[in-house]
Design a protein around this motif. Structure first.
Motif, PDB file in Angstrom:
ATOM      1  N   LYS A  30       0.102  -3.438 -34.410  1.00  0.00           N
ATOM      2  CA  LYS A  30       1.224  -3.618 -33.492  1.00  0.00           C
ATOM      3  C   LYS A  30       2.148  -4.710 -34.001  1.00  0.00           C
ATOM      4  CE  LYS A  30       3.609  -3.283 -29.651  1.00  0.00           C
ATOM      5  NZ  LYS A  30       4.545  -4.389 -29.824  1.00  0.00           N
ATOM      6  N   VAL A  31       1.588  -5.814 -34.452  1.00  0.00           N
ATOM      7  CA  VAL A  31       2.408  -6.893 -34.994  1.00  0.00           C
ATOM      8  C   VAL A  31       3.144  -6.400 -36.229  1.00  0.00           C
ATOM      9  CG1 VAL A  31       2.353  -9.168 -36.092  1.00  0.00           C
ATOM     10  CG2 VAL A  31       0.974  -8.733 -34.063  1.00  0.00           C
ATOM     11  N   ALA A  33       4.061  -3.394 -36.906  1.00  0.00           N
ATOM     12  CA  ALA A  33       5.120  -2.468 -36.499  1.00  0.00           C
ATOM     13  C   ALA A  33       6.340  -3.227 -35.997  1.00  0.00           C
ATOM     14  CB  ALA A  33       4.608  -1.527 -35.414  1.00  0.00           C
ATOM     15  N   ASP A  34       6.110  -4.308 -35.233  1.00  0.00           N
ATOM     16  CA  ASP A  34       7.228  -5.109 -34.725  1.00  0.00           C
ATOM     17  C   ASP A  34       8.022  -5.727 -35.868  1.00  0.00           C
ATOM     18  OD1 ASP A  34       6.515  -4.497 -32.151  1.00  0.00           O
ATOM     19  OD2 ASP A  34       5.438  -6.372 -31.786  1.00  0.00           O
ATOM     20  N   LEU A  35       7.318  -6.280 -36.849  1.00  0.00           N
ATOM     21  CA  LEU A  35       8.000  -6.896 -37.978  1.00  0.00           C
ATOM     22  C   LEU A  35       8.640  -5.840 -38.876  1.00  0.00           C
ATOM     23  CD1 LEU A  35       5.436  -9.705 -38.881  1.00  0.00           C
ATOM     24  CD2 LEU A  35       7.566  -9.912 -37.601  1.00  0.00           C
ATOM     25  N   ASP A  37      10.047  -3.164 -37.847  1.00  0.00           N
ATOM     26  CA  ASP A  37      11.317  -2.813 -37.218  1.00  0.00           C
ATOM     27  C   ASP A  37      12.442  -3.718 -37.716  1.00  0.00           C
ATOM     28  OD1 ASP A  37      10.337  -0.714 -35.760  1.00  0.00           O
ATOM     29  OD2 ASP A  37       9.989  -1.877 -33.934  1.00  0.00           O
ATOM     30  N   GLN A  86      20.676  -3.991 -32.387  1.00  0.00           N
ATOM     31  CA  GLN A  86      19.255  -3.672 -32.545  1.00  0.00           C
ATOM     32  C   GLN A  86      18.494  -4.847 -33.135  1.00  0.00           C
ATOM     33  OE1 GLN A  86      18.498   0.171 -34.356  1.00  0.00           O
ATOM     34  NE2 GLN A  86      16.648  -0.593 -35.350  1.00  0.00           N
ATOM     35  N   ARG A  89      18.053  -7.509 -30.507  1.00  0.00           N
ATOM     36  CA  ARG A  89      16.987  -7.198 -29.552  1.00  0.00           C
ATOM     37  C   ARG A  89      15.608  -7.440 -30.175  1.00  0.00           C
ATOM     38  NH1 ARG A  89      20.444  -2.821 -28.345  1.00  0.00           N
ATOM     39  NH2 ARG A  89      19.243  -1.452 -29.726  1.00  0.00           N
ATOM     40  N   SER A  90      15.438  -7.049 -31.433  1.00  0.00           N
ATOM     41  CA  SER A  90      14.153  -7.237 -32.102  1.00  0.00           C
ATOM     42  C   SER A  90      13.787  -8.711 -32.177  1.00  0.00           C
ATOM     43  CB  SER A  90      14.193  -6.636 -33.513  1.00  0.00           C
ATOM     44  OG  SER A  90      14.373  -5.244 -33.462  1.00  0.00           O
ATOM     45  N   ASP A  93      12.886 -10.040 -28.715  1.00  0.00           N
ATOM     46  CA  ASP A  93      11.553  -9.608 -28.297  1.00  0.00           C
ATOM     47  C   ASP A  93      10.462 -10.440 -28.973  1.00  0.00           C
ATOM     48  OD1 ASP A  93      12.693  -7.681 -26.733  1.00  0.00           O
ATOM     49  OD2 ASP A  93      12.368  -6.040 -28.164  1.00  0.00           O
ATOM     50  N   SER A  94      10.745 -10.958 -30.163  1.00  0.00           N
ATOM     51  CA  SER A  94       9.751 -11.735 -30.913  1.00  0.00           C
ATOM     52  C   SER A  94       9.876 -13.229 -30.681  1.00  0.00           C
ATOM     53  CB  SER A  94       9.892 -11.442 -32.417  1.00  0.00           C
ATOM     54  OG  SER A  94       9.759 -10.079 -32.693  1.00  0.00           O
ATOM     55  N   THR A 223       4.237  -9.488 -44.461  1.00  0.00           N
ATOM     56  CA  THR A 223       3.690  -8.813 -43.286  1.00  0.00           C
ATOM     57  C   THR A 223       2.424  -8.045 -43.642  1.00  0.00           C
ATOM     58  OG1 THR A 223       5.885  -8.593 -42.290  1.00  0.00           O
ATOM     59  CG2 THR A 223       4.172  -7.106 -41.497  1.00  0.00           C
TER      60      THR A 223
END
Length: 243
Positions: A30-31, A33-35, A37, A86, A89-90, A93-94, A223
């Motif tokens: 999950k982490v 995937a966030d990075l 993005d 975008q 927002r990313s 969120d982080s 990452t």
């Protein structure tokens, strides 16, 4: 745009690298995937930036710019604006996660992300007002961005950061004023005495975009190393729909 994008990526890379080095991020897919993005967004910004510069070169050099080139240029600027939103927002969120490692992260990013006067917001506004100006390509030189970051509010909380924006706005306004002195309002009708100067700026912007691409690659590698081989494999299976 290349100068601004490169500076943003350097700030992101610096803080994320520190975060990963301290192992503050849970090593899971999950982490990753966030990075990822963030990485993918920056990659597309770089690719679009390169295409914009190629089209700008055509618009400047051509005596009669083609309508489809002009349409593509305008469409890419619109896409860049969406990608900037975008990316914003990313990062938002982080922010909480990053703040557990370095409380100054939000303040370092404020000059770029501030919804009222941030540099990305100003670039979007200018692109909307004048799609074919040199400001839509370059906005502020790297040294101007550095000065704005240095003069951003040194607040201790998000609330005081929101209130104490006066000095920051004044600095941004002054740098914008300086940039507009040399701005070409419409690159399709650029004067002969300005053509060479703008072409040199475009070559420098290409160098800055290449720097951003290298930093983006480092972020992706960091990452993968941080989340580990198992989480990376799990992320690949998820992306291919096999998990």
């Amino acid at each position: 745009m290349g100068e601004l994008l490169s500076t943003v990526v350097q700030v992101i890379s610096s803080y994320v690298t520190r975060l990963l080095d301290r192992r503050a991020v849970s090593q899971d897919a999950k982490v990753g995937a966030d990075l990822l993005d963030v990485v993918l967004t920056v990659q597309e910004l770089c690719l679009n930036g390169e295409r914009l510069l190629t089209l700008a070169d055509t618009l400047i050099s051509s005596g009669e710019p083609r309508a489809d080139d002009q349409s593509e240029f305008a469409a890419l600027l619109h896409r860049q604006s969406a990608l900037i939103n975008q990316l914003r927002r990313s990062l938002e969120d982080s922010r909480a996660l990053l703040a557990t490692v370095d409380v100054d992260f939000a303040f370092a990013m404020a000059p770029f992300l501030d919804g009222k006067s941030g540099l990305l917001t100003r670039w979007q506004q200018q692109a909307a007002l004048s799609q074919f100006s040199t400001t839509t390509l370059f906005f502020l030189p790297a040294e101007a961005v550095t000065r704005v970051v240095a003069d951003s509010p040194a607040a201790s909380t998000a609330t005081t950061l929101d209130r104490n924006r006066t000095d920051f706005v004044l600095v941004v306004a002054d740098e914008v004023r300086k940039a507009r002195r040399s701005e070409v309002p419409d690159i399709r009708t650029i004067a002969d005495d300005k053509r060479e100067a703008v072409l040199r700026e475009m070559e420098h912007a290409r160098t800055e975009i290449e720097t951003a691409r290298v930093l983006c690659g480092r972020l992706l590698t960091a990452t993968q190393e941080a989340i580990g081989a198992d989480a990376t494999a799990h992320l690949r299976r998820t992306l291919t729909g096999r998990d």
